[in-house]
Design a protein around this motif. Structure first.
Motif: not given
Length: 623
Positions: A538-540, A543-552, A515-520
């Motif tokens: 926890p991870k940021k 980091e855990a879900f990086p952007a494929v396109v930078p800054n998106d 289960i992935y919990f998201f907090k902030g």
């Protein structure tokens, strides 16, 4: 026909089979299967009456419908009986030139090129053989019950010169106002920017002048505000239905438009009448101070004005939903409200905005083309959600087979929508109050939904604040105490060691049983098999879900994390946007894509359509 005294007296989804998880909130109207033969006004029988029909509805010469409503500055009290001022009367009483400007050089209108051209246009728009001959099929089409608003209205091109000479602002055509054309034939009405006094109810004689739309660029909406007030006026109650029935039907009609566009309609029975945006009333013949006269039972059943009022012919046999044969007041009201909002007639059999009334065997809804037309004016429904999820459960068929089915739900502020994936829209009649469909969870909605579904586990949780509830899908209610003796609600930190509450959202990933919990801006992974927080978390979020396109990237503070069985993909939602998580199939096609990468964002309303708010007065669908 009613006298003025009598009138005053009346004042008193998907590849997997879907199911509906609860009863529909209300029944739509399909009570209009047959129009009784006795409900007939004066028929179109010959070429002379056909010519009058074509002139009245703009086929010979486009009619400036808005200006007809304001022909005279002095308003006419509803109980007076002035000289006829409507189009039909002018045509009938003219000498050598009709209102349409056609000289009567022959006793046979069929010899007039204008008549033949107009007849062909009517035949084409009605889906008939275009012959230019007044045949039986054309006669029948002209005699169908219909709306009183002209099919072809005057454009700005034909009226701008006159307005300029009079010192008024230019008018707006359909393409300029909405940039939306149906079958290449529809013109939006031309509206002056000069405020004029309405010629309606006696109580409005001293009211302030109503604002008309100013000329503007393409896509300008009829109303600039999002909440519109409406009222069934006391001077215009129907003689055939109870006041409660009338108000119920009109609330449902306005609600149907709210379900497909970002407008909300508030029934207001207290404000001064001049502050009401849309006024509705019934009348017969010369009615409610209107310049147009109703023709009796059978043909013209109602008319409406852009940004104005709606009148219904009380000689018609209007019926409430599911109460018998007749003219469906609900269907007529939905049509006329469309005119008030700025829509013109759409010549398509499935469209609620077609000019003729077509009885049908099943319940009607606002057609896809109607939805796109109104959204071209007002835009699509947008907004953030508390949570989104697919509810998966087992059901037994009538043959005793056990099948697995699911439905998609969007929740916002104590209301929810069931999304029909196979139809790519919400269920008709939604939103519904959370407590109606989900018994025992917080009535103002939840932060997250998690369905832990493995070979050995089938458990549903709802999260709100620092607490969570386990849900009994079989009995459709929350557990107060489960089979292991655990009482609910429980603290998140107790049931999921290492996970601090509250959380923004969460989802269960069947690929790794976490289960992935998201907090902030943080992500916590919880291993359901080990009943502990996963190592390395926890991870940021980045980091855990990086952007494929930078800054998106959403950054943090998500609204919803959602695994879709329809798309076989995970979506992260924030505000009005969503990001799809890179799937295993994506990585097979593009190995360079990062694990759990977020593809470029898209707008929620472009993926999931018509998830619209409805005003509280329309949500209360009792009489």
């Amino acid at each position: 026909m009613l006298t003025s005294i009598q009138l005053i007296a009346l004042i008193l989804l998907t590849d997997i089979d879907s199911v509906v998880a609860e009863k529909i909130f209300h029944s739509r109207d399909h009570s209009d299967v047959e129009v009784p033969a006795s409900q007939q006004a004066e028929l179109i029988t010959d070429k002379v009456t056909a010519q009058q029909f074509l002139s009245k509805y703009g086929f010979i010469k486009p009619v400036n419908w808005e200006e007809i409503q304001f022909e005279n500055e002095e308003a006419i009290p509803y109980n007076d009986n002035p000289a006829p001022g409507d189009i039909m009367s002018v045509i009938q009483e003219s000498g050598s030139v009709s209102r349409a400007g056609i000289k009567d050089e022959s006793d046979d209108p069929a010899e007039s090129p204008e008549f033949v051209s107009a007849l062909k246009e009517f035949q084409r728009m009605s889906g008939l053989s275009v012959t230019g001959v007044f045949d039986d099929a054309t006669r029948a089409a002209m005699n169908e019950p219909r709306c009183g608003v002209p099919d072809k209205e005057a454009t700005a091109k034909s009226t701008n010169a006159q307005n300029s000479s009079n010192g008024t602002a230019g008018n707006v055509t359909a393409s300029e106002a909405a940039n939306f054309t149906v079958n290449g034939t529809r013109d939006r009405p031309a509206y002056t920017a000069v405020s004029r006094e309405k010629r309606h109810l006696k109580t409005l004689l001293l009211a302030g002048r109503r604002r008309k739309r100013e000329a503007g660029g393409p896509g300008q909406m009829a109303f600039s505000k999002k909440v519109l007030k409406w009222r069934l006026i006391g001077e215009g109650y129907s003689s055939q239905l109870s006041i409660d029935d009338q108000r119920y039907i009109f609330r449902l009609a306005f609600r149907m438009w709210s379900e497909v566009c970002p407008l909300e309609f508030e029934e207001d029975t207290r404000s001064p009448l001049a502050e009401i945006d849309i006024r509705l009333g019934f009348g017969t013949g010369r009615h409610l101070g209107c310049t147009q006269r109703f023709d009796g039972a059978g043909r013209e059943f109602a008319h409406a004005w852009f940004q104005g009022d709606i009148h219904f012919d009380d000689d018609e046999h209007f019926t409430a939903p599911n109460t018998g044969n007749g003219i469906s007041l609900l269907k007529v009201a939905v049509h006329e409200i469309g005119h008030v909002l700025g829509l013109t007639h759409i010549h398509r059999a499935s469209s609620i905005m077609q000019p003729s009334y077509l009885p049908q065997d099943t319940g009607f809804e606002i057609d896809w083309l109607d939805r796109k037309a109104i959204q071209q004016l007002y835009g699509s429904c947008k907004g953030r959600f508390n949570t989104v999820f697919d509810w998966v459960r087992k059901e037994r068929t009538p043959y005793g087979e056990v099948v697995i089915r699911f439905n998609t739900y969007f929740m916002r502020d104590g209301w929810y929508w069931l999304y029909e994936n196979r139809n790519n829209r919400t269920r008709y009649g939604d939103p519904v109050a959370v407590q109606v469909g989900w018994h025992g969870i917080p009535t103002d909605g939840v932060d997250a939904y998690v369905h832990v579904w493995t070979w050995s586990t089938d458990t549903v949780y709802f999260f709100k604040g620092t607490q969570y509830w386990r849900y009994d899908s079989e009995n459709d209610r929350v557990y107060t105490e489960d089979s292991e003796g655990r009482r609910y609600p429980r603290l998140i930190s107790e049931g999921f060691p290492g996970i601090p509450g509250p959380v923004d959202t969460a989802f269960f990933d069947r690929r790794d049983s976490h289960i992935y919990f998201f907090k902030g801006s943080d992500v916590y992974a919880f291993d359901v098999n080990a009943n502990a927080r996963a190592r390395g978390y926890p991870k940021k979020l980045a980091e855990a879900f990086p952007a494929v396109v930078p800054n998106d990237h959403p950054g943090g503070h998500l609204d919803a994390a959602y695994f879709s069985y329809t798309h076989n993909a995970v979506f992260l939602l924030k505000d009005t946007r969503f990001w799809r998580v890179v799937s295993s199939k994506d990585r097979l096609l593009r190995p360079s894509l990062p694990h759990n990468g977020l593809l470029p964002h898209q707008e929620v309303h472009q993926q999931w359509f018509d998830i619209c708010n409805v005003h509280a007065t329309a949500l209360k669908m009792s009489g």
